[in-house]
Design a protein around this motif. Structure first.
Motif, short mmCIF file in Angstrom:
data_model
loop_
_atom_site.label_atom_id
_atom_site.label_comp_id
_atom_site.label_asym_id
_atom_site.label_seq_id
_atom_site.Cartn_x
_atom_site.Cartn_y
_atom_site.Cartn_z
N THR A 60 3.84 2.54 -5.30
CA THR A 60 2.81 1.74 -4.65
C THR A 60 3.16 0.27 -4.66
OG1 THR A 60 1.08 3.33 -5.19
CG2 THR A 60 0.36 1.09 -4.72
N LEU A 61 3.78 -0.19 -5.73
CA LEU A 61 4.17 -1.60 -5.82
C LEU A 61 4.98 -2.03 -4.59
CD1 LEU A 61 5.15 -3.65 -8.84
CD2 LEU A 61 6.86 -3.48 -7.03
N ALA A 62 5.83 -1.15 -4.11
CA ALA A 62 6.66 -1.44 -2.93
C ALA A 62 6.01 -0.92 -1.66
CB ALA A 62 8.04 -0.81 -3.09
N GLY A 63 4.69 -0.67 -1.72
CA GLY A 63 4.00 -0.11 -0.57
C GLY A 63 3.59 -1.14 0.45
N LYS A 64 3.52 -0.70 1.70
CA LYS A 64 3.04 -1.54 2.80
C LYS A 64 1.76 -0.92 3.35
CE LYS A 64 4.52 -3.79 7.08
NZ LYS A 64 5.62 -3.97 8.06
N SER A 65 0.68 -1.70 3.25
CA SER A 65 -0.63 -1.18 3.65
C SER A 65 -0.78 -1.18 5.17
CB SER A 65 -1.73 -2.04 3.03
OG SER A 65 -1.55 -3.40 3.33
N THR A 66 -1.69 -0.35 5.66
CA THR A 66 -1.97 -0.30 7.09
C THR A 66 -2.41 -1.67 7.61
OG1 THR A 66 -2.65 2.01 6.85
CG2 THR A 66 -3.32 0.87 8.87
N TYR A 74 -1.65 3.37 2.74
CA TYR A 74 -0.40 2.62 2.75
C TYR A 74 0.77 3.59 2.64
CZ TYR A 74 -0.78 3.48 -2.26
OH TYR A 74 -0.91 4.08 -3.48
N LYS A 75 1.96 3.08 2.90
CA LYS A 75 3.17 3.88 2.75
C LYS A 75 3.93 3.35 1.54
CE LYS A 75 7.35 5.51 5.05
NZ LYS A 75 8.21 5.45 6.26
N ALA A 76 3.96 4.14 0.48
CA ALA A 76 4.65 3.74 -0.74
C ALA A 76 6.16 3.66 -0.51
CB ALA A 76 4.35 4.72 -1.86
N TRP A 167 1.64 -3.94 -2.24
CA TRP A 167 2.02 -5.35 -2.27
C TRP A 167 1.30 -6.17 -1.20
CZ3 TRP A 167 5.51 -7.52 -5.77
CH2 TRP A 167 5.93 -8.83 -5.50
N THR A 168 0.98 -5.56 -0.06
CA THR A 168 0.53 -6.31 1.11
C THR A 168 -0.99 -6.34 1.30
OG1 THR A 168 0.87 -4.31 2.43
CG2 THR A 168 2.68 -5.90 2.38
N VAL A 169 -1.77 -5.85 0.35
CA VAL A 169 -3.22 -5.82 0.52
C VAL A 169 -3.85 -6.97 -0.25
CG1 VAL A 169 -3.85 -4.41 -1.50
CG2 VAL A 169 -5.13 -4.15 0.63
N ILE A 170 -5.04 -7.42 0.18
CA ILE A 170 -5.71 -8.48 -0.55
C ILE A 170 -6.08 -7.99 -1.95
CG2 ILE A 170 -6.64 -9.60 1.52
CD1 ILE A 170 -9.37 -8.31 0.82
#
Length: 385
Positions: A60-66, A74-76, A167-170
């Motif tokens: 998840t740390l390297a995930g990119k959220s929708t 998100y995509k982990a 990583w990319t979510v608030i």
């Protein structure tokens, strides 16, 4: 007056150094050198920053959220660790950080054979680094951390971290966890602790920590005995130590030196969960599929159903070794017998890692039982004074 003295001293110092450069055989007088040292005009070279390598496996740390508010969508394993580390502010103030992309998947996707390779990579890195941070998904993080804890040969700090939000979510916890993991590894405070797990400003012993919530950022806990310590900005506080930290250096390493075996030597071990009127099928199926060891997650203090117990007895006759644990989430098990080892307070997932490694290095029941007592149970022995 003081300002004038300071300026005069600096001029004298400059002249002296220039003169020494021209005539290197003429040293500065001892009195002059002492005065320089006292005033702090000549200082020692700054202490080198500790070297920490971040070895990334994804999660998840390297995930990119929708989008910026997709906390659970998100995509982990999408972002690269090099880019994430580059974006961390002030990292140069705590360590000289390098990165290595071992993989980029969710934690559940990794095989035991891949964990074998990961452990060897960590030890390789620690030949030149002062500490290593391993990033991982949280789903099986406790198992990955415990595998490293039992197999990494270097006593230098190994810190496993990840996040519950991409990583990319608030409001993400990812950058803070990564930064604090690097800080903890660089501090050297967990040397000889084995592998520790760090999230949510807390660090835990790999042997004891478990994930207890599917979404909350404070998901990792150590039942009954608690965290090892906390990180609050510049304050890293250690309040207790794992049992191996108290061992003499000569007895610190476990018997599980992966350089002595191959990936093909890793034993197959499964977990059988007990419940009301549980059938024998799980145990019989695991044995038929080649399991050499089975951990039972039993009710209460580790009990299993009658049908499971009867099937276990058959499996023991075939040479399968069992470890008894409780499914309750905490507490100990002390039951042992022919072909059965007590799991003490190891949870089922941790007991499986311990049994898997033990069977990979020995098939002798007495030897494996001794390893559980010595390295698995985590008891602290206080020497007599």
């Amino acid at each position: 007056m003081n300002k004038w003295k300071s300026q005069s001293f600096k001029m004298l110092l400059a002249a002296g150094l220039a003169f020494s450069a021209v005539l290197p055989s003429i040293p500065l007088s001892k009195a002059f050198a002492a005065e320089v040292s006292i005033r702090g005009e000549i200082t020692k070279a700054e202490k080198k920053m500790p070297k920490v390598q971040v070895i990334a496996t994804g999660g998840t740390l390297a995930g990119k959220s929708t989008d910026e508010t997709s906390f659970t969508t998100y995509k982990a394993g999408t972002l690269l660790i090099e880019d994430m580390v580059k974006s961390l502010p002030n990292k140069d103030k705590i360590a000289e950080v390098s990165t290595y992309q071992f993989g980029n998947s969710g934690s559940s996707a990794y095989t035991i054979q891949q964990l074998y390779e990961l452990s060897l990579k960590v030890d390789e890195a620690l030949k030149t680094q002062d500490g290593v941070v391993v990033t991982s998904g949280t789903d099986t993080m406790e198992e990955i951390a415990y595998f490293l804890d039992l197999t990494v040969r270097s006593p230098k700090p190994v810190v496993v971290t990840g996040s519950m939000r991409p990583w990319t979510v608030i409001g993400t916890d990812a950058p803070a966890n990564l930064y604090n993991a690097i800080k903890l590894a660089a501090s050297g405070k967990t040397k000889y602790f084995g592998t520790v797990l760090m999230l949510n400003d807390e660090f835990h012993a790999a042997r004891e920590v478990t994930k207890n919530n599917s979404y909350r950022t404070d998901t990792f806990v150590t039942p009954e005995v608690g965290a090892l310590g906390y990180i609050d900005e510049n304050n890293i506080r250690v309040y207790r130590a794992p049992f191996r930290a108290l061992k003499p250096a000569s007895e610190w390493s476990t018997p599980f030196d992966l350089s002595k075996i191959t990936k093909n030597d890793l034993a197959k071990v499964e977990i059988a969960y007990s419940y009301q009127d549980a059938g024998p099928g799980a145990i019989s199926g695991f044995v038929a599929n080649g399991a050499k060891g089975i951990v039972t997650a039993g009710t209460g203090a580790g009990g299993i159903s009658k049908a499971m117990s009867e099937e276990r007895a058959k499996a023991i006759e075939q040479g399968v070794i069992f470890v008894m644990t409780t499914r309750t989430g905490s507490g100990s098990n002390y039951s042992s017998g022919k072909g059965i080892i007590a799991g003490d307070n190891l949870n089922a997932a941790h007991a499986r890692i311990m049994l898997l490694l033990s069977l990979s290095f020995s098939k002798d029941f007495a030897t494996i039982q001794d390893w559980f007592t010595t390295y698995g149970y985590g008891q602290i022995e206080i020497p007599e004074k």
